[in-house]
Design a protein around this motif. Structure first.
Motif, PDB file in Angstrom:
ATOM      1  N   THR A  47      42.293 -23.688   5.860  1.00 32.13           N
ATOM      2  CA  THR A  47      41.928 -24.788   4.645  1.00 32.13           C
ATOM      3  C   THR A  47      42.078 -24.174   3.322  1.00 32.13           C
ATOM      4  O   THR A  47      42.402 -24.640   2.270  1.00 32.13           O
ATOM      5  CB  THR A  47      40.504 -25.247   4.773  1.00 32.13           C
ATOM      6  OG1 THR A  47      40.081 -25.002   6.217  1.00 32.13           O
ATOM      7  CG2 THR A  47      40.456 -26.706   4.644  1.00 32.13           C
ATOM      8  N   TYR A  48      41.340 -22.728   3.093  1.00 33.49           N
ATOM      9  CA  TYR A  48      41.264 -22.327   1.837  1.00 33.49           C
ATOM     10  C   TYR A  48      42.451 -22.012   1.363  1.00 33.49           C
ATOM     11  O   TYR A  48      42.894 -21.922   0.207  1.00 33.49           O
ATOM     12  CB  TYR A  48      40.213 -20.932   1.928  1.00 33.49           C
ATOM     13  CG  TYR A  48      39.095 -21.521   1.766  1.00 33.49           C
ATOM     14  CD1 TYR A  48      37.933 -21.368   0.981  1.00 33.49           C
ATOM     15  CD2 TYR A  48      38.246 -21.546   3.200  1.00 33.49           C
ATOM     16  CE1 TYR A  48      36.720 -21.753   1.013  1.00 33.49           C
ATOM     17  CE2 TYR A  48      37.176 -21.856   3.356  1.00 33.49           C
ATOM     18  CZ  TYR A  48      36.113 -22.311   2.033  1.00 33.49           C
ATOM     19  OH  TYR A  48      35.103 -22.386   2.392  1.00 33.49           O
ATOM     20  N   GLU A  80      44.190 -25.302  -0.059  1.00 32.56           N
ATOM     21  CA  GLU A  80      43.626 -25.377  -1.280  1.00 32.56           C
ATOM     22  C   GLU A  80      44.083 -24.717  -2.430  1.00 32.56           C
ATOM     23  O   GLU A  80      44.075 -25.129  -3.538  1.00 32.56           O
ATOM     24  CB  GLU A  80      42.142 -25.639  -1.128  1.00 32.56           C
ATOM     25  CG  GLU A  80      41.668 -26.585  -0.281  1.00 32.56           C
ATOM     26  CD  GLU A  80      41.926 -28.038  -0.751  1.00 32.56           C
ATOM     27  OE1 GLU A  80      41.923 -28.322  -2.165  1.00 32.56           O
ATOM     28  OE2 GLU A  80      42.054 -29.018   0.058  1.00 32.56           O
ATOM     29  N   LYS A 116      40.485 -31.984   6.378  1.00 28.19           N
ATOM     30  CA  LYS A 116      41.308 -31.153   6.447  1.00 28.19           C
ATOM     31  C   LYS A 116      41.334 -29.866   7.101  1.00 28.19           C
ATOM     32  O   LYS A 116      41.457 -28.808   6.882  1.00 28.19           O
ATOM     33  CB  LYS A 116      41.450 -30.814   5.009  1.00 28.19           C
ATOM     34  CG  LYS A 116      41.205 -31.746   4.054  1.00 28.19           C
ATOM     35  CD  LYS A 116      41.928 -31.665   2.734  1.00 28.19           C
ATOM     36  CE  LYS A 116      42.066 -32.782   1.965  1.00 28.19           C
ATOM     37  NZ  LYS A 116      42.421 -33.332   1.009  1.00 28.19           N
TER      38      LYS A 116
END
Lengths: 327, 296
Positions: A232-233, A236, A305
């Motif tokens: 996820t990081y 993003e 997400k």
């Protein structure tokens, strides 16, 4: 009364008034909250469900609750994030109903649960692809083998592997700036286990942070930066970082929803779990919540997400919850 | 400060000895002040400029949300913090002030046990806050069985600020001149009457200031609450002492570690709220001190 005395009483009264107003700040007491309005499948349930554990999985359980609350607004779920280890300690002490975990339960945690008579069910709810990231300006490390990653991160590398040239002579002599999660994190446990071959074994001379955004900043700020964290990081921060493809012997594979789901992104794709206390499943609100979680799992995962389960894993989850509900 | 840039004058001043040293010392003082205030201004500016876009009614009217960061708020964290501070005030202030009265007015300092107590209170004030969290988790939540509600959190914070309340209240009581006590006793008042009617009213401004500053410390604590399992996601306000709760610092920490930028803005806006609360409490302390201060 003397002036001083009046003043003293006034001050005391004021202090208590402030305290009282603050204490009552919670607003109108709705004591009907714990009432049961039972009966029927569509009945309005109520009650509090306690959940704690991994900060990686916590948001997924939170998202599940938010969707669940659209149907059952009077059931309340509190989600803590004291880490997978800290959460298991509370879970095996009978203090939570649902434990969020980014790694499977350890043997000593199993023993702790057993000694308290806590029985539980492990459910796989989503997939994560641990992503190794480098700086956007890094033109050489498009793909790294597991051996190269080990060379970078193993305890023996401490103080020795300082430049990219030390990893592979073909790489430029660019200083290697490492960033990664701290030792309390389940992500750290998983990465060290898969890459260095032993859980918790890692070089220590890297900048460690419990906040993955720090890792993003550290890698984005140094040309020779390298770090790892959950998918996820990376998603993003795609504009700031590049993901490294991983070669575990079968060619280079980039982390993606696709490769994590079909299992080709090895060894860094990992399952994410929730552990449900069997005893709690007897409470209608917990049962309804867990059933909702399983039935809508992919909608929840997409919404929050996360990488959804593949159809095989999804079917497994649903049958596990069905048999849990039936018992 | 131009004297320092021209070597000629510097030499001339150095010859005299004192003025240069004095200037240097003054420069150091001003520099320290500028550093301290500069950082404060920097923090305020960066948080306000980042959080202002998100500083609106949504923040205190809505509950936290993972799915819809644009609609998320911090209501449960704000009410959680209010509960914590209210309960901490109710528990820590009376206990701390009474303990301070005992130590200052009654305790015989030649006795070894009173000296031990005194020494330990000083030590307690220096213990890292997370230790109080662990203590509360082990003893209050588990052994005493109070669970993980807002009461347990408030007890942990009370223990944390108690030494600070005691120390500041003692200083305020000690600042009351002995002649006031002696005068009262000479007129035939008992010790309790002297304390209640003379010493306490005179010491109240100092006690109130110390107490508010102690509570300001409690309001910003996250570590002991996280150990206690203060939840990072609580979609409801606590309604009883045993309800699960969240608090502003815990909520801010959680938002900062999220990957989505929207949450970082939300965290900045929540920090503005926390800062506003702190500023409000500290200015109340200053106001109280100025209004009731008596000079002897």
């Amino acid at each position: 009364m003397t002036r001083g005395q009046r003043r003293l009483s006034a001050m005391t009264a004021a202090t208590f008034l402030i305290a009282l107003t603050a204490a009552c700040g919670g607003g109108g007491a709705d004591t009907s909250r714990t009432e049961e309005t039972g009966g029927g499948a569509a009945a309005q349930l109520s009650g509090q469900i306690n959940s704690d554990g991994s900060s990686t999985v916590g948001p997924l359980t939170t998202a599940a609750y938010e969707l669940f609350a659209e149907q059952q607004p009077r059931v309340q779920v509190a989600v803590g994030t004291s880490g997978t280890g800290g959460g298991f300690e509370k879970f095996c002490n009978g203090e939570t109903d649902i434990q969020n975990a980014s790694r499977p339960i350890k043997d000593e945690e199993k023993a702790a649960c057993q000694s308290k008579g806590i029985t539980y069910t492990e459910l796989t709810v989503a997939t994560d692809a641990l992503t190794v990231v480098v700086n956007k300006e890094n033109t050489w490390a498009k793909c790294l083998t597991v051996e190269q990653l080990k060379k970078i991160w193993e305890p023996a590398a401490e103080g020795k592997v300082k430049s990219w040239k030390d990893v592979d002579p073909k790489f430029p002599d660019e200083p290697l700036t490492l960033a990664g999660p701290g030792t309390d994190s389940g992500t750290f446990d998983y990465f060290t286990d898969e890459i260095n071959g032993e859980e918790g074994a890692s070089r220590k001379d890297y900048s460690a942070s419990e906040n993955d955004n720090d890792i993003v900043a550290a890698v984005a700020g140094a040309k020779g930066g390298l770090g790892y964290f959950g998918f996820t990081y990376f998603e993003e921060n795609q504009d700031k970082l590049a993901a490294v493809e991983i070669d575990a012997g079968n060619g280079c594979v980039a982390p993606s929803v696709q490769t994590a789901q079909d299992g080709t992104y090895t060894p860094l794709s990992r399952p994410l779990f929730i552990y449900v206390k069997n005893e709690s499943m007897k409470r209608p609100e917990v049962k309804a919540f867990v059933e909702f979680y399983a039935t809508n799992i992919n909608r929840i995962a997409t919404d929050a997400k996360y990488i959804p389960l593949n159809s095989e894993q999804e079917a497994k989850l649903k049958s596990a919850v069905e048999s849990l509900s039936a018992s | 400060m131009t004297v320092l840039t021209t070597p000629k004058t510097a030499v001339r001043l150095a010859a005299k000895g004192r003025p240069l040293r004095e200037h240097l010392f003054r420069l150091a003082l001003v520099a320290s002040l500028v550093i301290a205030l500069g950082f404060l201004a920097l923090v305020l500016y960066s948080m306000i400029s980042k959080g202002m876009g998100r500083f609106d009614a949504r923040l205190w009217e809505n509950m936290p949300s993972i799915r819809r960061p644009e609609a998320a708020g911090a209501q449960s964290a704000i009410t959680g913090t209010m509960w914590l501070i209210g309960l901490t005030a109710v528990m820590a202030l009376p206990t701390g002030i009474l303990a301070a009265i005992y130590l200052e007015e009654y305790a015989d300092r030649t006795r070894w046990y009173n000296r031990v107590i005194e020494l330990n209170i000083q030590n307690l004030a220096a213990i890292p806050s997370i230790i109080y969290g662990i203590l509360a988790l082990g003893i209050i939540a588990r052994v005493l069985g109070l669970g993980f509600g807002v009461l347990t959190g408030a007890i942990a914070l009370s223990l944390l600020v108690l030494p600070i309340v005691i120390i500041s209240a003692r200083e305020a009581i000690r600042a009351v001149p002995p002649s006031i006590r002696e005068g009262s006793l000479a007129l035939g008042a008992t010790q309790w009457q002297t304390i209640y009617r003379q010493v306490l009213p005179a010491a109240i401004p100092g006690i109130a200031t110390g107490s508010i500053l102690a509570l300001s410390r409690a309001i910003g604590e996250a570590a002991p609450l996280i150990v206690l399992g203060a939840a990072t996601f609580v979609p409801f306000n606590p309604e009883s002492l045993f309800d699960r709760f969240s608090a502003l610092p815990v909520q801010i920490y959680f938002w900062i570690t999220q990957s989505r930028e929207e949450f970082h803005l939300l965290a900045a806006a929540a920090i503005v709220i926390l800062l506003a609360l702190l500023l409000l409490m500290n200015s109340a302390a200053i106001l109280l001190r100025n209004r009731y201060q008596k000079r002897y």
